[in-house]
Design a protein around this motif. Sequence first.
Motif, PDB file in Angstrom:
ATOM      1  N   ILE A 163       1.015  -1.149  -0.303  1.00  0.00           N
ATOM      2  CA  ILE A 163      -0.028   0.039  -0.174  1.00  0.00           C
ATOM      3  C   ILE A 163       0.872   1.236  -0.022  1.00  0.00           C
ATOM      4  O   ILE A 163       2.007   1.361   0.624  1.00  0.00           O
ATOM      5  N   THR A 164       0.483   2.308  -0.920  1.00  0.00           N
ATOM      6  CA  THR A 164       1.070   3.390  -0.763  1.00  0.00           C
ATOM      7  C   THR A 164       0.634   4.401  -0.315  1.00  0.00           C
ATOM      8  O   THR A 164      -0.774   4.683  -0.143  1.00  0.00           O
ATOM      9  N   ASP A 165       1.277   5.877  -0.080  1.00  0.00           N
ATOM     10  CA  ASP A 165       0.591   6.979   0.272  1.00  0.00           C
ATOM     11  C   ASP A 165      -0.575   7.164  -0.647  1.00  0.00           C
ATOM     12  O   ASP A 165      -1.459   7.679  -0.427  1.00  0.00           O
ATOM     13  N   ARG A 166      -0.188   7.270  -1.920  1.00  0.00           N
ATOM     14  CA  ARG A 166      -0.981   7.777  -2.958  1.00  0.00           C
ATOM     15  C   ARG A 166      -2.267   6.758  -2.817  1.00  0.00           C
ATOM     16  O   ARG A 166      -3.319   7.175  -3.232  1.00  0.00           O
ATOM     17  N   ASP A 167      -2.411   5.488  -2.798  1.00  0.00           N
ATOM     18  CA  ASP A 167      -3.318   4.461  -2.609  1.00  0.00           C
ATOM     19  C   ASP A 167      -4.258   5.020  -1.396  1.00  0.00           C
ATOM     20  O   ASP A 167      -5.519   5.230  -1.899  1.00  0.00           O
ATOM     21  N   ILE A 168      -3.914   5.438  -0.531  1.00  0.00           N
ATOM     22  CA  ILE A 168      -4.648   6.006   0.701  1.00  0.00           C
ATOM     23  C   ILE A 168      -5.571   7.147   0.062  1.00  0.00           C
ATOM     24  O   ILE A 168      -6.643   7.349   0.287  1.00  0.00           O
ATOM     25  N   VAL A 169      -4.676   8.120  -0.574  1.00  0.00           N
ATOM     26  CA  VAL A 169      -5.235   9.532  -0.915  1.00  0.00           C
ATOM     27  C   VAL A 169      -6.524   9.249  -2.060  1.00  0.00           C
ATOM     28  O   VAL A 169      -7.357   9.715  -2.061  1.00  0.00           O
ATOM     29  N   VAL A 170      -6.086   8.564  -3.202  1.00  0.00           N
ATOM     30  CA  VAL A 170      -6.727   8.137  -4.210  1.00  0.00           C
ATOM     31  C   VAL A 170      -7.710   7.109  -3.926  1.00  0.00           C
ATOM     32  O   VAL A 170      -9.036   7.308  -4.673  1.00  0.00           O
ATOM     33  N   ARG A 171      -7.578   6.109  -3.368  1.00  0.00           N
ATOM     34  CA  ARG A 171      -8.308   4.935  -3.489  1.00  0.00           C
ATOM     35  C   ARG A 171      -9.410   4.833  -2.235  1.00  0.00           C
ATOM     36  O   ARG A 171     -10.203   4.108  -1.997  1.00  0.00           O
ATOM     37  N   CYS A 172      -9.079   5.918  -1.058  1.00  0.00           N
ATOM     38  CA  CYS A 172      -9.947   5.945  -0.045  1.00  0.00           C
ATOM     39  C   CYS A 172     -10.419   7.472   0.009  1.00  0.00           C
ATOM     40  O   CYS A 172     -11.597   7.655  -0.022  1.00  0.00           O
ATOM     41  N   ILE A 173      -9.452   8.447   0.518  1.00  0.00           N
ATOM     42  CA  ILE A 173      -9.892   9.572   0.947  1.00  0.00           C
ATOM     43  C   ILE A 173     -10.638  10.283  -0.230  1.00  0.00           C
ATOM     44  O   ILE A 173     -11.698  10.892  -0.264  1.00  0.00           O
ATOM     45  N   ALA A 174     -10.158  10.276  -1.538  1.00  0.00           N
ATOM     46  CA  ALA A 174     -10.696  11.024  -2.802  1.00  0.00           C
ATOM     47  C   ALA A 174     -11.954  10.518  -3.087  1.00  0.00           C
ATOM     48  O   ALA A 174     -13.092  11.045  -3.758  1.00  0.00           O
ATOM     49  N   GLN A 175     -12.344   9.346  -2.417  1.00  0.00           N
ATOM     50  CA  GLN A 175     -13.785   8.612  -2.901  1.00  0.00           C
ATOM     51  C   GLN A 175     -14.485   8.498  -1.736  1.00  0.00           C
ATOM     52  O   GLN A 175     -15.653   7.868  -1.650  1.00  0.00           O
ATOM     53  N   GLY A 176     -14.194   9.582  -0.739  1.00  0.00           N
ATOM     54  CA  GLY A 176     -15.188   9.830   0.393  1.00  0.00           C
ATOM     55  C   GLY A 176     -15.316   8.587   1.627  1.00  0.00           C
ATOM     56  O   GLY A 176     -16.231   8.793   2.298  1.00  0.00           O
ATOM     57  N   LYS A 177     -14.042   7.692   1.345  1.00  0.00           N
ATOM     58  CA  LYS A 177     -14.075   6.977   2.286  1.00  0.00           C
ATOM     59  C   LYS A 177     -13.423   7.199   3.603  1.00  0.00           C
ATOM     60  O   LYS A 177     -12.814   8.087   3.596  1.00  0.00           O
ATOM     61  N   ASP A 178     -13.771   6.703   4.834  1.00  0.00           N
ATOM     62  CA  ASP A 178     -13.165   6.782   5.919  1.00  0.00           C
ATOM     63  C   ASP A 178     -11.890   5.927   6.473  1.00  0.00           C
ATOM     64  O   ASP A 178     -12.001   4.898   6.329  1.00  0.00           O
ATOM     65  N   PRO A 179     -10.772   6.563   6.317  1.00  0.00           N
ATOM     66  CA  PRO A 179      -9.392   5.913   6.554  1.00  0.00           C
ATOM     67  C   PRO A 179      -9.294   5.034   7.930  1.00  0.00           C
ATOM     68  O   PRO A 179      -8.540   4.166   7.908  1.00  0.00           O
ATOM     69  N   SER A 180     -10.196   5.692   8.785  1.00  0.00           N
ATOM     70  CA  SER A 180     -10.409   4.741   9.916  1.00  0.00           C
ATOM     71  C   SER A 180     -11.031   3.551   9.986  1.00  0.00           C
ATOM     72  O   SER A 180     -11.102   2.740  10.807  1.00  0.00           O
ATOM     73  N   LYS A 181     -11.948   3.423   8.817  1.00  0.00           N
ATOM     74  CA  LYS A 181     -12.719   2.041   8.592  1.00  0.00           C
ATOM     75  C   LYS A 181     -12.235   1.179   7.665  1.00  0.00           C
ATOM     76  O   LYS A 181     -12.654   0.168   7.728  1.00  0.00           O
ATOM     77  N   VAL A 182     -11.538   1.867   6.677  1.00  0.00           N
ATOM     78  CA  VAL A 182     -10.951   0.797   5.630  1.00  0.00           C
ATOM     79  C   VAL A 182      -9.725   0.096   5.904  1.00  0.00           C
ATOM     80  O   VAL A 182      -8.612   0.915   6.419  1.00  0.00           O
ATOM     81  N   THR A 183      -9.541  -1.174   5.477  1.00  0.00           N
ATOM     82  CA  THR A 183      -8.353  -1.793   6.002  1.00  0.00           C
ATOM     83  C   THR A 183      -7.389  -1.784   4.921  1.00  0.00           C
ATOM     84  O   THR A 183      -7.699  -1.572   4.010  1.00  0.00           O
ATOM     85  N   ALA A 184      -6.152  -2.060   5.519  1.00  0.00           N
ATOM     86  CA  ALA A 184      -4.988  -2.073   4.347  1.00  0.00           C
ATOM     87  C   ALA A 184      -5.153  -3.173   3.471  1.00  0.00           C
ATOM     88  O   ALA A 184      -4.855  -3.209   2.204  1.00  0.00           O
ATOM     89  N   GLY A 185      -5.694  -4.432   4.184  1.00  0.00           N
ATOM     90  CA  GLY A 185      -6.049  -5.483   2.997  1.00  0.00           C
ATOM     91  C   GLY A 185      -7.195  -5.095   1.999  1.00  0.00           C
ATOM     92  O   GLY A 185      -6.963  -5.860   0.939  1.00  0.00           O
TER      93      GLY A 185
END
Length: 144
Positions: A55-77
Amino acid sequence: MTKGHPHDTARDLMSAGAECIEAHETLDRAAQMMRDRKVGALPICGADDRLKGIITDRDIVVRCIAQGKDPSKVTAGELATGLVWVSADATVEETLNRMEEHQIRRLPVIENERIVGMISEADLAKHLPEAQLAEFVQRVYAGA
């Protein structure tokens, strides 16, 4: 592709001691680990301590935060991507070819079925001749 020193291996290029984030950990925890370790990517391991992806920092931004998901609820897996790795005894040429083939800038290094390090562009910059590094960067970014 020009070749590095014939005795160099992925082990010679890597930064040792890559720490995994477990697949069940949340993305906010992944971001904290990246910050604390000053890295832009983490290998993801399962309960069996085996590599599940990266997982990359870009994954967290693009595939979670930018899609309106909560990073405290989405798992690395859930975002685990790129089960691409290289053996610690792979040659420099094999390592670069693997990174070019998959258009990736970070590569886990495996020995005895366990992660022993990561290779990043910074590692390549420290170990490769300038011309070889330039050729690698051109090939990887040309396909990006």
